[in-house]
Design an enzyme around this catalytic site. Structure first.
Site, PDB file in Angstrom:
ATOM      1  N   HIS A   1      17.751  32.154  -1.733  1.00  0.00           N
ATOM      2  CA  HIS A   1      17.209  31.796  -0.417  1.00  0.00           C
ATOM      3  C   HIS A   1      17.586  30.370  -0.066  1.00  0.00           C
ATOM      4  O   HIS A   1      17.193  29.422  -0.750  1.00  0.00           O
ATOM      5  CB  HIS A   1      15.688  31.938  -0.422  1.00  0.00           C
TER       6      HIS A   1
ATOM      7  N   ASP B   1      17.878  27.953   3.641  1.00  0.00           N
ATOM      8  CA  ASP B   1      17.593  27.941   5.078  1.00  0.00           C
ATOM      9  C   ASP B   1      18.547  27.068   5.877  1.00  0.00           C
ATOM     10  O   ASP B   1      18.206  26.625   6.984  1.00  0.00           O
ATOM     11  CB  ASP B   1      16.159  27.465   5.319  1.00  0.00           C
TER      12      ASP B   1
ATOM     13  N   GLU C   1      14.209  36.772   6.960  1.00  0.00           N
ATOM     14  CA  GLU C   1      12.913  36.326   6.447  1.00  0.00           C
ATOM     15  C   GLU C   1      11.823  36.631   7.456  1.00  0.00           C
ATOM     16  O   GLU C   1      11.576  35.881   8.384  1.00  0.00           O
ATOM     17  CB  GLU C   1      12.956  34.832   6.140  1.00  0.00           C
TER      18      GLU C   1
ATOM     19  N   HIS D   1       6.617  36.716   6.991  1.00  0.00           N
ATOM     20  CA  HIS D   1       6.744  35.286   6.709  1.00  0.00           C
ATOM     21  C   HIS D   1       5.312  34.766   6.556  1.00  0.00           C
ATOM     22  O   HIS D   1       4.527  35.356   5.821  1.00  0.00           O
ATOM     23  CB  HIS D   1       7.552  34.571   7.798  1.00  0.00           C
TER      24      HIS D   1
ATOM     25  N   HIS E   1       6.451  35.795   0.208  1.00  0.00           N
ATOM     26  CA  HIS E   1       5.624  35.564   1.400  1.00  0.00           C
ATOM     27  C   HIS E   1       4.553  36.614   1.629  1.00  0.00           C
ATOM     28  O   HIS E   1       3.657  36.381   2.454  1.00  0.00           O
ATOM     29  CB  HIS E   1       6.469  35.434   2.670  1.00  0.00           C
TER      30      HIS E   1
ATOM     31  N   HIS F   1      12.235  33.957  -3.236  1.00  0.00           N
ATOM     32  CA  HIS F   1      11.860  32.560  -3.500  1.00  0.00           C
ATOM     33  C   HIS F   1      10.358  32.467  -3.734  1.00  0.00           C
ATOM     34  O   HIS F   1       9.601  32.045  -2.873  1.00  0.00           O
ATOM     35  CB  HIS F   1      12.332  31.621  -2.379  1.00  0.00           C
TER      36      HIS F   1
ATOM     37  N   ASP G   1      15.074  27.642  -1.945  1.00  0.00           N
ATOM     38  CA  ASP G   1      14.508  27.348  -0.618  1.00  0.00           C
ATOM     39  C   ASP G   1      15.010  26.013  -0.083  1.00  0.00           C
ATOM     40  O   ASP G   1      14.284  25.302   0.629  1.00  0.00           O
ATOM     41  CB  ASP G   1      12.980  27.376  -0.638  1.00  0.00           C
TER      42      ASP G   1
END
Length: 399
Positions: A21, A23, A126, A153, A194, A215, A323
């Site tokens: 993961h 971003d 996500e 999420h 999540h 993650h 992350d």
């Protein structure tokens, strides 16, 4: 440790990291609205990003699941469109840097791209809000190359409970179960980071394919609802799934939880979303940290989680999902994607074998995608056209 760092670099040259993961696409959206001339990741971008190509190479990253994330306060068609823009951003990155990045859609692709000396670029959506309660939209994302979807999420969706929202469904609704089944049919990994623990358990009950936690770390080590309880980790060997430890301090260091809550409130007070990583937002974050010294996670903190996850789930069912570019702060020694050799050196110091480390970094993640593909090939069901109205009969509690 110097000898272990040398060995870590050697090991990663042969068995590079599959990171679950990152971003970067959202950071590029938030900071420069995808203007890649302003954020040329072929050069050092450490002043504003955790990720760039030189540091990916230095970190021994061989495959990256790029998060095509949209914030969970986006809804409906807005969320779908934003997710598609994120998919486009990943494709633009691969087209712009063809010597370093290459799109991958299967486990075989991951191996082949690695063999060509490039970083295999996969995508994970996500948050189930990105499909707007539509199984056809889910299938379209798969056709575009999205290979996992995180069911929620930070907020509940209409069919699944999030770890960080008030429970509304008790896990998955009937439509949520159908989403999992359709993901199995397509070959899209069910990502349980999540989600609430009830959602984790429901998904593991329903799925016929291995799951992934892209993650998440161990709840027994840091009691945060974003982490994985031991009873869920214990189910991974039977399921075949992989839990990928994250580096976010508030998820790995108990002392960081309360500090982060105060930092988030400070961000809101200054008009920023707590997840925002624009230069202006980061200026606020760092000013708060200067006035309120934060508890410091380290490489050893992450290693403690991996030790526990290996003990409970087994070496065949763990990985890493840093992350990067999805959090304001990171552990000392893991401040950017070039930090992976330091984590591997720490694990070598803890007497992890090179064979076990090769599973952690590369083999487990490749295997879980390959196994999901095999389940999809064997599934002869037609595409589902069920709707949330049909299955949940409009009996959901309004948010």
């Amino acid at each position: 440790m110097t000898d272990h760092l040398t060995r870590a670099h050697q090991l990663l040259a042969e068995h590079p990291v599959v990171d679950g993961h990152n971003d970067l696409p959202w950071a590029l959206r938030a900071q420069v609205r995808y203007d890649l001339d302003q954020r040329d990741i072929s050069t050092d971008q450490s002043a504003c990003l955790h990720t760039d190509l030189p540091r990916l190479r230095a970190g021994g990253v061989g495959a990256q699941f790029w998060s095509v994330f949209v914030r969970s306060d986006y809804a409906g068609d807005t969320a779908v469109s934003a997710c598609l823009e994120q998919v486009d951003a990943v494709r633009q990155l691969a087209a712009r840097y063809p010597d370093d990045l290459e799109l991958a859609f299967t486990a075989d692709d991951m191996e082949a791209v690695r063999g060509r000396g490039r970083i295999a670029s996969l995508m994970g959506a996500e948050g189930g809000h990105s499909i707007n309660n539509s199984l056809a939209t889910l299938r379209a994302l798969h056709l575009l190359g999205v290979r996992y979807m995180t069911l929620t999420h930070n907020d509940n969706v209409d069919w699944a409970d999030s770890a960080t929202d008030e429970p509304r469904h008790g896990g998955l609704t009937r439509f949520g179960e159908e989403v999992v089944r359709e993901m199995n049919r397509c070959g899209m990994l069910v990502d349980l980071s999540h989600v609430a623990a009830t959602t984790m358990r429901d998904a593991l009950r329903v799925t016929t394919a291995p799951v992934v936690f892209s993650h998440s770390s161990a709840r027994a080590v840091c009691d945060h609802p974003r982490n994985i309880p031991d009873d869920v980790l214990e189910q991974l060997p039977a399921n075949g799934g992989v839990a990928m430890a994250t580096f976010v301090p508030k998820f790995i260091l108990p002392a960081a939880i309360e500090w982060t809550e105060r930092a988030d409130e400070n961000m809101r007070a200054h008009g920023f979303h707590p997840l925002e990583t624009t230069p202006a937002a980061m200026k606020v974050q760092h000013a708060f940290a200067d006035s309120n010294p934060r508890p410091r996670a380290t490489v050893a903190t992450v290693a403690d989680h991996l030790d526990h996850m290996r003990e409970v789930a087994g070496i065949d069912h763990i990985g890493v999902g840093g992350d990067y570019d999805g959090t304001s702060f990171l552990p000392d020694g893991l401040e950017g994607v070039d930090g992976y050799p330091r984590l591997i050196a720490e694990l070598l110091d803890r007497r992890w074998s090179e064979a076990d480390l090769a599973k952690l970094t590369w083999h487990n993640a490749v295997r879980v995608l390959r196994d999901a593909e095999a389940v999809a090939r064997a599934d002869t069901r037609p595409a589902s056209h069920a709707t949330i109205d049909q299955l949940d009969q409009r009996d959901q509690v309004e948010p």
